[in-house]
Each structure stands twice: as structure tokens, then as C-alpha cells.
Scaffold this motif. Structure first.
Motif, PDB file in Angstrom:
ATOM      1  N   ALA A 112      75.111  10.491  45.877  1.00  0.00           N
ATOM      2  CA  ALA A 112      75.808  10.300  44.602  1.00  0.00           C
ATOM      3  C   ALA A 112      77.261  10.695  44.826  1.00  0.00           C
ATOM      4  N   ARG A 117      71.862  13.424  44.464  1.00  0.00           N
ATOM      5  CA  ARG A 117      71.133  13.429  43.199  1.00  0.00           C
ATOM      6  C   ARG A 117      69.665  13.702  43.518  1.00  0.00           C
ATOM      7  N   GLU A 119      65.992  13.769  41.935  1.00  0.00           N
ATOM      8  CA  GLU A 119      65.101  13.433  40.832  1.00  0.00           C
ATOM      9  C   GLU A 119      63.775  14.081  41.175  1.00  0.00           C
ATOM     10  N   VAL A 132      66.592  15.706  36.389  1.00  0.00           N
ATOM     11  CA  VAL A 132      67.578  15.179  37.343  1.00  0.00           C
ATOM     12  C   VAL A 132      68.634  16.245  37.570  1.00  0.00           C
ATOM     13  N   GLU A 134      72.209  17.121  39.923  1.00  0.00           N
ATOM     14  CA  GLU A 134      73.258  16.539  40.758  1.00  0.00           C
ATOM     15  C   GLU A 134      74.064  17.655  41.367  1.00  0.00           C
ATOM     16  N   GLN A 136      76.000  19.245  45.374  1.00  0.00           N
ATOM     17  CA  GLN A 136      76.555  19.085  46.708  1.00  0.00           C
ATOM     18  C   GLN A 136      75.982  20.122  47.657  1.00  0.00           C
ATOM     19  N   PHE A 155      73.454  22.692  42.655  1.00  0.00           N
ATOM     20  CA  PHE A 155      73.035  21.561  41.834  1.00  0.00           C
ATOM     21  C   PHE A 155      73.031  21.965  40.369  1.00  0.00           C
ATOM     22  N   GLY A 157      72.187  20.622  36.156  1.00  0.00           N
ATOM     23  CA  GLY A 157      71.421  19.730  35.297  1.00  0.00           C
ATOM     24  C   GLY A 157      71.181  20.420  33.968  1.00  0.00           C
TER      25      GLY A 157
END
Length: 189
Positions: A112, A117, A119, A132, A134, A136, A155, A157
Motif C-alpha cells: 500500500a 495493508r 486484512e 484492516v 495499514e 509500515q 500499523f 486502524g
């Protein structure tokens, strides 16, 4: 001669595939937490939950082959003060006495932008829902550009408390809880 070239080619292909293989990492629990933020009567309240265990496999050449699973110790969660922590751990919210662990398992990992990303499924209070995240992957500060032995995963979310049945105190606490997961990992030996 043809046989020698074939063997040499297979050895070279095998060596390249070893470098590109997924790498297994182990968790540094001291440097790993979930930070969360929820709204209490319109004011943001933050806290954290320790990461108890994690299984991380990263394939830098094929992110889709990567996997992440993690367990979080809800009994050691902290919402900033003793009263909010007790309310959060109560039967009407996290029900930590009956469900002391939360679990995340990735189903799909994709690139992403400059990050990834995730899931996956989050299990909280015995209820599993999709989520989900997102974020680095970072190398340890000051490390060589090719040194992937010590990494930090960050991450973010959000989840709905109601979706997991953690709806206690809904008159004063908002449904949405923002998450920031920070996991320090090192290459398994």
C-alpha cells in the motif's frame, strides 16, 4: 559439459531463492504494544495493551506471502487511571476475566504505497470480526540499509466496540476505538 552447466544453473537458482525466501521474526515483548484512543464524553483518552506473543513472517519480494498473528494480554491493559482501566476490563466492555487474550491473524498482506495493508481477523471477547490495518516496516535506527535483522512494525486502524459486544458505558464512551500497533521484531535464528 551440458550437465555441469545445468547443475551450476540449478545451484544459482537455489541460492537466489534462498535470499528471496520469507523470513521468520520473533517478537521483542518489551518494545511492543497496542496504543488505543477512545472518546470519553468527547475527550480523547489513550491507553495501551501489551503484545504477549507474535508470529511474523515477512517476504520482502512478495508481500502476499507474509503472515502476521499476534496475541494481546488484556489483563495488563491500562486506560490511564485505575477507574477507567477497571471499567474497560469489566464484563460489559472487554470482559478480561473471561477473555484475557485478544488475537489478530492476517488473511491477506498487500503493498500500500510505501507501506503495507493487513486484512485479517481480530478476536475480542470471543467474537471474531474482520479488521484492516495499514502501516509500515522500519529498520532499526542507524542500521545498514540491507540489515533487516531488527525491525519495527507500526500499523494503525480502528474498530467498533459494538461489533465485539464491548458496548458498556455507551452513553459516555464512543463506539470507535483507534489502534496503533507497534511491534519490535528480530530475525529468528
Amino acid at each position: 559439459m551440458r550437465r555441469i552447466l545445468l547443475i551450476a544453473g540449478l545451484v544459482a537458482l537455489w541460492a537466489v531463492s534462498l535470499q528471496a525466501a520469507p523470513k521468520r521474526y520473533v517478537l521483542d515483548p518489551q518494545g511492543s504494544t497496542i496504543a488505543f484512543v477512545f472518546s470519553l464524553e468527547g475527550r480523547p483518552i489513550s491507553g495501551q495493551v501489551p503484545v504477549a506473543a507474535a508470529h511474523v513472517v515477512v517476504d520482502f519480494d512478495n508481500l502476499g506471502a507474509s503472515q502476521v498473528s499476534a496475541q494481546f494480554d488484556l489483563t495488563r491493559a491500562d486506560a490511564g487511571n485505575v477507574f477507567m482501566t477497571e471499567a474497560m476490563l469489566s464484563a460489559s466492555v472487554l470482559d478480561a476475566a473471561r477473555h484475557p487474550q485478544a488475537l489478530f491473524r492476517s488473511r491477506r498482506v498487500t503493498a500500500a504505497g510505501a507501506g503495507a495493508r493487513l486484512e485479517g481477523d481480530l478476536t475480542l471477547r470471543g467474537v471474531t470480526r474482520p479488521v484492516v490495518l495499514e502501516g509500515q516496516i522500519f529498520r532499526k535506527r542507524g542500521s545498514d540499509a540491507n540489515d533487516l535483522s531488527n525491525l519495527v512494525l507500526i500499523f494503525t486502524g480502528a474498530v467498533s466496540r459494538d461489533a465485539f459486544g464491548a458496548s458498556g458505558f455507551s452513553r459516555v464512551v464512543a463506539d470507535r476505538v483507534a489502534l496503533e500497533i507497534s511491534a519490535a521484531i528480530r530475525l529468528a535464528e
